[in-house]
Design a protein around this motif. Structure first.
Motif, PDB file in Angstrom:
ATOM      1  N   ALA A 149       5.945   1.917   1.845  1.00 33.98           N
ATOM      2  CA  ALA A 149       6.138   0.531   2.366  1.00 33.98           C
ATOM      3  C   ALA A 149       7.117   1.037   3.650  1.00 33.98           C
ATOM      4  O   ALA A 149       6.846   0.451   4.854  1.00 33.98           O
ATOM      5  CB  ALA A 149       6.910  -0.347   1.594  1.00 33.98           C
ATOM      6  N   GLY A 150       7.992   1.778   3.496  1.00 31.33           N
ATOM      7  CA  GLY A 150       8.811   2.276   4.620  1.00 31.33           C
ATOM      8  C   GLY A 150       8.363   3.163   5.381  1.00 31.33           C
ATOM      9  O   GLY A 150       8.376   2.891   6.824  1.00 31.33           O
ATOM     10  N   GLU A 151       7.229   3.701   5.151  1.00 29.20           N
ATOM     11  CA  GLU A 151       6.453   4.689   6.262  1.00 29.20           C
ATOM     12  C   GLU A 151       5.485   4.094   6.918  1.00 29.20           C
ATOM     13  O   GLU A 151       5.044   4.287   7.912  1.00 29.20           O
ATOM     14  CB  GLU A 151       6.083   6.087   5.366  1.00 29.20           C
ATOM     15  N   LYS A 152       4.829   2.956   6.505  1.00 29.76           N
ATOM     16  CA  LYS A 152       3.424   2.417   6.716  1.00 29.76           C
ATOM     17  C   LYS A 152       3.239   1.091   6.465  1.00 29.76           C
ATOM     18  O   LYS A 152       2.039   0.734   6.298  1.00 29.76           O
ATOM     19  CB  LYS A 152       2.047   3.269   6.746  1.00 29.76           C
ATOM     20  N   ALA A 153       4.312   0.133   6.528  1.00 28.78           N
ATOM     21  CA  ALA A 153       3.965  -1.119   6.274  1.00 28.78           C
ATOM     22  C   ALA A 153       3.045  -1.810   7.012  1.00 28.78           C
ATOM     23  O   ALA A 153       2.218  -2.464   6.366  1.00 28.78           O
ATOM     24  CB  ALA A 153       5.387  -1.952   6.409  1.00 28.78           C
ATOM     25  N   ALA A 154       2.907  -1.767   8.289  1.00 26.25           N
ATOM     26  CA  ALA A 154       1.960  -2.561   9.214  1.00 26.25           C
ATOM     27  C   ALA A 154       0.468  -2.051   8.809  1.00 26.25           C
ATOM     28  O   ALA A 154      -0.278  -2.677   8.808  1.00 26.25           O
ATOM     29  CB  ALA A 154       2.287  -2.157  10.702  1.00 26.25           C
ATOM     30  N   GLU A 155       0.330  -0.811   8.698  1.00 29.49           N
ATOM     31  CA  GLU A 155      -0.762  -0.011   8.512  1.00 29.49           C
ATOM     32  C   GLU A 155      -1.427  -0.616   7.281  1.00 29.49           C
ATOM     33  O   GLU A 155      -2.736  -0.931   6.940  1.00 29.49           O
ATOM     34  CB  GLU A 155      -0.989   1.427   8.369  1.00 29.49           C
ATOM     35  N   ILE A 156      -0.483  -0.642   6.030  1.00 28.20           N
ATOM     36  CA  ILE A 156      -1.050  -1.076   4.795  1.00 28.20           C
ATOM     37  C   ILE A 156      -1.540  -2.505   4.840  1.00 28.20           C
ATOM     38  O   ILE A 156      -2.122  -3.338   4.307  1.00 28.20           O
ATOM     39  CB  ILE A 156       0.028  -0.837   3.813  1.00 28.20           C
ATOM     40  N   GLY A 157      -0.424  -3.582   5.636  1.00 22.86           N
ATOM     41  CA  GLY A 157      -0.649  -4.992   5.562  1.00 22.86           C
ATOM     42  C   GLY A 157      -1.958  -5.067   6.333  1.00 22.86           C
ATOM     43  O   GLY A 157      -2.875  -6.085   5.967  1.00 22.86           O
ATOM     44  N   ALA A 158      -2.350  -4.344   7.350  1.00 17.81           N
ATOM     45  CA  ALA A 158      -3.691  -4.759   8.174  1.00 17.81           C
ATOM     46  C   ALA A 158      -4.676  -4.386   7.289  1.00 17.81           C
ATOM     47  O   ALA A 158      -5.701  -4.850   7.401  1.00 17.81           O
ATOM     48  CB  ALA A 158      -3.472  -3.670   9.448  1.00 17.81           C
ATOM     49  N   GLY A 159      -4.605  -2.993   6.727  1.00 16.44           N
ATOM     50  CA  GLY A 159      -5.609  -2.638   5.870  1.00 16.44           C
ATOM     51  C   GLY A 159      -6.008  -3.692   4.742  1.00 16.44           C
ATOM     52  O   GLY A 159      -7.338  -4.001   4.349  1.00 16.44           O
ATOM     53  N   LEU A 160      -4.891  -4.085   4.198  1.00 15.73           N
ATOM     54  CA  LEU A 160      -5.107  -5.121   2.938  1.00 15.73           C
ATOM     55  C   LEU A 160      -5.965  -6.348   3.500  1.00 15.73           C
ATOM     56  O   LEU A 160      -6.698  -7.127   2.944  1.00 15.73           O
ATOM     57  CB  LEU A 160      -3.612  -5.486   2.500  1.00 15.73           C
ATOM     58  N   ALA A 161      -5.339  -6.817   4.754  1.00 12.60           N
ATOM     59  CA  ALA A 161      -6.053  -8.004   5.156  1.00 12.60           C
ATOM     60  C   ALA A 161      -7.583  -7.890   5.611  1.00 12.60           C
ATOM     61  O   ALA A 161      -8.300  -8.826   5.238  1.00 12.60           O
ATOM     62  CB  ALA A 161      -5.464  -8.306   6.794  1.00 12.60           C
ATOM     63  N   GLY A 162      -7.795  -6.601   5.881  1.00 15.36           N
ATOM     64  CA  GLY A 162      -9.253  -6.371   6.104  1.00 15.36           C
ATOM     65  C   GLY A 162     -10.171  -6.314   4.712  1.00 15.36           C
ATOM     66  O   GLY A 162     -11.200  -6.642   4.497  1.00 15.36           O
ATOM     67  N   SER A 163      -9.490  -5.302   3.964  1.00 18.12           N
ATOM     68  CA  SER A 163     -10.157  -5.383   2.258  1.00 18.12           C
ATOM     69  C   SER A 163     -10.446  -6.749   1.791  1.00 18.12           C
ATOM     70  O   SER A 163     -11.513  -6.906   1.118  1.00 18.12           O
ATOM     71  CB  SER A 163      -9.590  -4.209   1.747  1.00 18.12           C
ATOM     72  N   MET A 164      -9.450  -7.500   1.568  1.00 17.39           N
ATOM     73  CA  MET A 164      -9.381  -8.781   0.888  1.00 17.39           C
ATOM     74  C   MET A 164     -10.262  -9.869   1.517  1.00 17.39           C
ATOM     75  O   MET A 164     -10.794 -10.633   1.003  1.00 17.39           O
ATOM     76  CB  MET A 164      -8.080  -9.087   0.484  1.00 17.39           C
ATOM     77  N   THR A 165     -10.691  -9.677   2.689  1.00 15.51           N
ATOM     78  CA  THR A 165     -11.628 -10.486   3.299  1.00 15.51           C
ATOM     79  C   THR A 165     -12.947 -10.173   3.563  1.00 15.51           C
ATOM     80  O   THR A 165     -13.737 -10.605   4.109  1.00 15.51           O
ATOM     81  CB  THR A 165     -10.933 -11.077   4.779  1.00 15.51           C
ATOM     82  N   GLN A 166     -13.077  -8.877   3.444  1.00 14.33           N
ATOM     83  CA  GLN A 166     -14.475  -8.238   3.313  1.00 14.33           C
ATOM     84  C   GLN A 166     -15.731  -9.051   2.650  1.00 14.33           C
ATOM     85  O   GLN A 166     -15.386  -9.395   1.493  1.00 14.33           O
ATOM     86  CB  GLN A 166     -14.566  -6.538   2.938  1.00 14.33           C
ATOM     87  N   GLY A 167     -16.606  -9.362   3.287  1.00 13.86           N
ATOM     88  CA  GLY A 167     -17.668 -10.153   2.474  1.00 13.86           C
ATOM     89  C   GLY A 167     -16.891 -11.453   2.097  1.00 13.86           C
ATOM     90  O   GLY A 167     -17.451 -12.060   1.083  1.00 13.86           O
ATOM     91  N   VAL A 168     -16.129 -12.116   2.870  1.00 10.65           N
ATOM     92  CA  VAL A 168     -15.259 -13.457   2.615  1.00 10.65           C
ATOM     93  C   VAL A 168     -14.882 -13.366   1.122  1.00 10.65           C
ATOM     94  O   VAL A 168     -14.861 -14.271   0.212  1.00 10.65           O
ATOM     95  CB  VAL A 168     -16.310 -14.492   2.554  1.00 10.65           C
ATOM     96  N   GLY A 169     -14.017 -12.227   0.888  1.00  9.89           N
ATOM     97  CA  GLY A 169     -13.560 -11.973  -0.411  1.00  9.89           C
ATOM     98  C   GLY A 169     -14.282 -11.897  -1.577  1.00  9.89           C
ATOM     99  O   GLY A 169     -13.669 -12.004  -2.866  1.00  9.89           O
ATOM    100  N   GLN A 170     -15.581 -11.610  -1.508  1.00  5.20           N
ATOM    101  CA  GLN A 170     -16.583 -11.726  -2.707  1.00  5.20           C
ATOM    102  C   GLN A 170     -16.978 -10.176  -2.997  1.00  5.20           C
ATOM    103  O   GLN A 170     -18.061 -10.243  -3.874  1.00  5.20           O
ATOM    104  CB  GLN A 170     -17.722 -12.540  -2.213  1.00  5.20           C
ATOM    105  N   PHE A 171     -16.177  -9.273  -2.970  1.00  2.00           N
ATOM    106  CA  PHE A 171     -16.411  -8.145  -3.524  1.00  2.00           C
ATOM    107  C   PHE A 171     -15.862  -8.001  -4.853  1.00  2.00           C
ATOM    108  O   PHE A 171     -14.750  -8.632  -5.078  1.00  2.00           O
ATOM    109  CB  PHE A 171     -15.686  -6.795  -2.823  1.00  2.00           C
ATOM    110  N   CYS A 172     -16.394  -7.463  -5.681  1.00  3.29           N
ATOM    111  CA  CYS A 172     -15.885  -7.319  -7.199  1.00  3.29           C
ATOM    112  C   CYS A 172     -14.680  -6.100  -7.045  1.00  3.29           C
ATOM    113  O   CYS A 172     -13.964  -6.260  -8.165  1.00  3.29           O
ATOM    114  CB  CYS A 172     -16.902  -6.780  -8.165  1.00  3.29           C
ATOM    115  N   THR A 173     -14.327  -5.383  -5.875  1.00  3.95           N
ATOM    116  CA  THR A 173     -13.291  -4.631  -5.982  1.00  3.95           C
ATOM    117  C   THR A 173     -12.199  -5.249  -4.896  1.00  3.95           C
ATOM    118  O   THR A 173     -11.532  -4.500  -4.699  1.00  3.95           O
ATOM    119  CB  THR A 173     -13.852  -3.215  -5.511  1.00  3.95           C
ATOM    120  N   LYS A 174     -12.375  -6.442  -4.659  1.00  2.00           N
ATOM    121  CA  LYS A 174     -11.456  -6.945  -3.766  1.00  2.00           C
ATOM    122  C   LYS A 174     -10.163  -6.970  -4.298  1.00  2.00           C
ATOM    123  O   LYS A 174      -9.683  -6.955  -5.478  1.00  2.00           O
ATOM    124  CB  LYS A 174     -11.497  -8.289  -3.618  1.00  2.00           C
TER     125      LYS A 174
END
Lengths: 505, 505
Positions: free
Chosen positions: B254-279
């Protein structure tokens, strides 16, 4: 628990107590708490070898105790102890080999669409394994047997529910395993032995039990399978239940070697007083002269077999009742009648019936169920079509055996090949010639089969028995420094791997 | 069955009818009758490649239809079709490789005690496989998806129960598979598509169904698992059910890359409108400034995500109800509120909660259950001890993800290694960095995990998915002339084998 001498029915000694629900919980928690100690492969190798050494060192006492509790005889139990220690050493060798980890590595590849991450897969132990020991092999399929050996090899601690037919043997062998653990610096709780029916029921329900192995009856095994499936978190239940182990004798085989087959059958079906899970319980013989010669030899040989003592009084009662019920069926004859022998013994025998009786279901389907003890059923088949129709009605089996004539064995497009194809769906091991009793402990062995032979597709004998206690896990883009040695680029343990599609042995 | 447009809720067209019990019986019997046609490996290779070709040839229509039924969009579905055809071709390559047969040969050895017979083991197809298609991948986990491809590769015919969210796509893709069968000279009944809830219930009970694959909800999957276990002859049920897919972000990460992780999370959790079994459904973030920066980035990025349409109205209702129930829990905040969007859309959002709320069970355990759709839960953990305590409470998962600081990733004895060891028991795939959405189709993949992620230890993606549809059989002393080519001494197919303990690749 009372240790009972089946030769007399007398109680020998009182050993251990029936485990309470609290004992079960304590044993499972203790096993779970020490599971990390089994992570090191060198210590697991040392454990298995030390266990073999401890069993060997205490061998005379173990064999004498097992004989007193099971009446299986010193010669057989000496062989079984050798099998048991051999099995422990074989799994040590499998750990050294490392192939069981099934390592697959696919390195990152940005040129693919979508780009491929680095993925590295191997197998990890499942956690605490519950083992339900068998009655008929007080060593090789009991406390120190194949289930325990393969689970420890996998890195999973074991809680064994001992079989009530040999509690003293279970205590002795359990102590040997725990001594072995202590000698190699492991906590003794990597193996615990529990006694009592209720303990077995509690064990399968325990949330920290991750998988189970069982060898025993269809009724008992199915009840535990159902309990394993009904848990909030279901677990794999690898049960070896019942098996008829059908044998097919072709017209040509009967013509060429009726006497040899009849004699072999008499030996196989009475081995261990007919208490092998691979006993040939149903033999399909061609109607006619050659088949009758086989039957005559079988009858002659069985008349020479001395009565034997079954593992316990309950089994004796079940055997006598089973023989009686089958003998009463219409069209069933008993050329040599199995039944009560002197004292607590039972005499071996066999039944005959015409194939057509087994084609239509109904009460004769009892003949398609295993009858534990020295009895087999000879079914006379009328022709090839009837044989095929009969095979289609058979349940799953551990083994199926085919006796062929010399020419049939040489023709890839003939009757032998066709019959082999018909038998393969019925069993986990298909023999051409010979007898199914005697299960070689070797990597290519498969001791399992379609239900009710097994409740899973696994084997309980041979190297691949270890697969039951492992589950795969894949690491994605894990840095080299954090990977287990088996998955590192330099492969320090030299395990076989498939890397980017290429096998490296 | 009506094909419905989830963007409007309107019925598009009526396709096929719900299968009756008689239809199910007919399909399974037809599949069983033609299973022998799949025995030849060359024809299976040809089938899988022809299926890929047929799907590609009809790609435009398939993609348009799938988009109209699922609202997943043309770009995503184009990628999914490529994944699907790639999967079919990958299994063709696995057949060519032959390693999946797991051939083990131990030759006779009379010098051993007891003498060892000749034993040769490989794997044979289980028989008819029932496939239950998923809602969220109308191609890659549906009629022409991984379950079907791996079952056909194994030599097992398939009866697919189509998902009601895309019946027209199921018909089109099923027709493509049947055309492929006909083109390579196979009976079309090697694949049949059925529709309707009751058909699915009948299918799992059919005596000739030998195994099942399922991708869907915990509720539906567990009901079918229970039915499979309760059969007179239980069968393996390989279900992929629910997964939370936890993500751990260390203080250093979190200290080194909070923004990068936050942005990545937003992308992953909304992929396919959050309908991935790996969300990623639950993210453990350190309490404090760095963690809050991550949360702020996530909030900012989610605010930019356009509302999307879920697969069907029932899922939309369940999503809204699930979000509502979680938001009402004590101590739960919604920095970006997920919920109803315009028309039939839903808006993405996330919740936050302090870790201590999840330590004691009770109603907050709802946060440990998957909520299908574009929502995730950020859990602030107080310290290392609390993080460990939280992880110990998690159910099984398909994936677990670990974001580490640079130094942690380099230290084999540090915090990173310890956390990797804590995450491994929780999942079938463990990622270091990156996001779990996106499941590479590659031999080292493992898409499965401890219950409720899976009902077995198997994977539904990657080469080893084929293992689900095979069972081992061992031939003892079978003459060379009668052995299948894979087990003959001369190994005419060149399959990898382990012979007398030595691997031959």
């Amino acid at each position: 628990m009372w240790s009972v001498d089946p030769r007399t029915g007398n109680q020998r000694e009182r050993v251990a107590a029936e485990a309470t629900a609290g004992d079960v919980d304590g044993a499972v928690r203790a096993a779970h708490a020490v599971r990390g100690a089994l992570a090191d492969r060198e210590v697991r190798i040392a454990l298995l070898r030390a266990a073999a050494d401890e069993l060997t060192a205490d061998g005379a006492r173990i064999i004498a105790t097992a004989d007193a509790e099971t009446a299986l005889g010193e010669a057989r139990l000496t062989g079984e102890l050798g099998r048991t220690t051999g099995q422990l050493r074989a799994f040590a060798a499998e750990i050294e080999d490392g192939g069981y980890l099934d390592v697959i590595i696919d390195r990152a590849d940005d040129s693919l669409t979508p780009p491929r991450p680095d993925l590295r897969r191997y197998k990890i132990p499942v956690g605490v394994v519950a083992v339900y020991a068998a009655s008929n092999f007080p060593l090789a399929f009991s406390v120190p047997g194949g289930d325990t050996a393969s689970a420890l090899a996998a890195g999973s601690p074991v809680v064994v529910k001992a079989h009530p037919d040999h509690p003293a043997t279970s205590e002795l062998t359990g102590a040997a395993l725990r001594r072995a653990a202590a000698k190699v610096g492991l906590p003794e709780d990597v193996v615990t032995v529990l006694h009592g029916f209720e303990a077995g029921v509690e064990l399968i329900k325990h949330p920290l039990v991750a998988a189970a192995g069982f060898t025993g009856s269809v009724r008992g095994g199915r009840a535990l399978f159902d309990a394993a499936a009904a848990r909030p978190q279901p677990i794999p239940f690898h049960g070896e239940l019942g098996s008829l182990n059908p044998v097919v004798v072709t017209e040509a085989a009967a013509g060429e070697k009726a006497a040899e087959i009849g004699a072999g059958l008499a030996g196989s079906m009475t081995q261990g007083v007919g208490q092998f899970c691979t006993k040939p319980g149903l033999v399909l013989v061609p109607a006619g002269e050659a088949g009758e010669q086989l039957v005559a030899t079988l009858a002659k040989r069985l008349a020479d077999v001395a009565p034997g003592v079954l593992l316990d009084g309950r089994m004796r009662d079940a055997f006598l009742a089973g023989v009686d019920a089958r003998t009463r069926l219409d069209g069933v004859a008993a050329p040599v009648a199995a039944g009560e022998g002197e004292g607590r013994t039972v005499a071996a025998g066999f039944l005959t019936v015409d194939g057509e009786r087994l084609l239509t279901g109904g009460e004769h389907d009892l003949l398609l169920e295993e009858c534990f003890g020295p009895i087999t059923v000879v079914v006379r088949y009328a022709d090839t079509a009837q044989l095929t129709a009969l095979l289609a009605r058979f349940p799953g089996n551990l083994t199926a055996t085919l006796h062929l004539g010399a020419a049939e064995a040489e023709d890839p497009n003939g009757r032998g090949a066709a019959l082999l194809a018909e038998l393969t769906p019925l069993a986990g091991r298909v023999l051409v010639g010979g007898w199914p009793t005697g299960v070689a402990v070797t990597p290519a062995q498969h001791h399992g089969g379609p239900y009710p032979a097994s409740t899973s597709h696994s084997t309980s004998v041979g190297a691949t028995a270890i697969e039951r206690w492992l589950r795969p896990v894949s690491y994605q883009n894990a840095p080299e420094a954090l990977l287990p040695p088996e998955l590192r680029d330099d492969n320090p343990l030299g395990v076989p791997r498939r890397v980017n599609g290429t096998r490296q042995v």
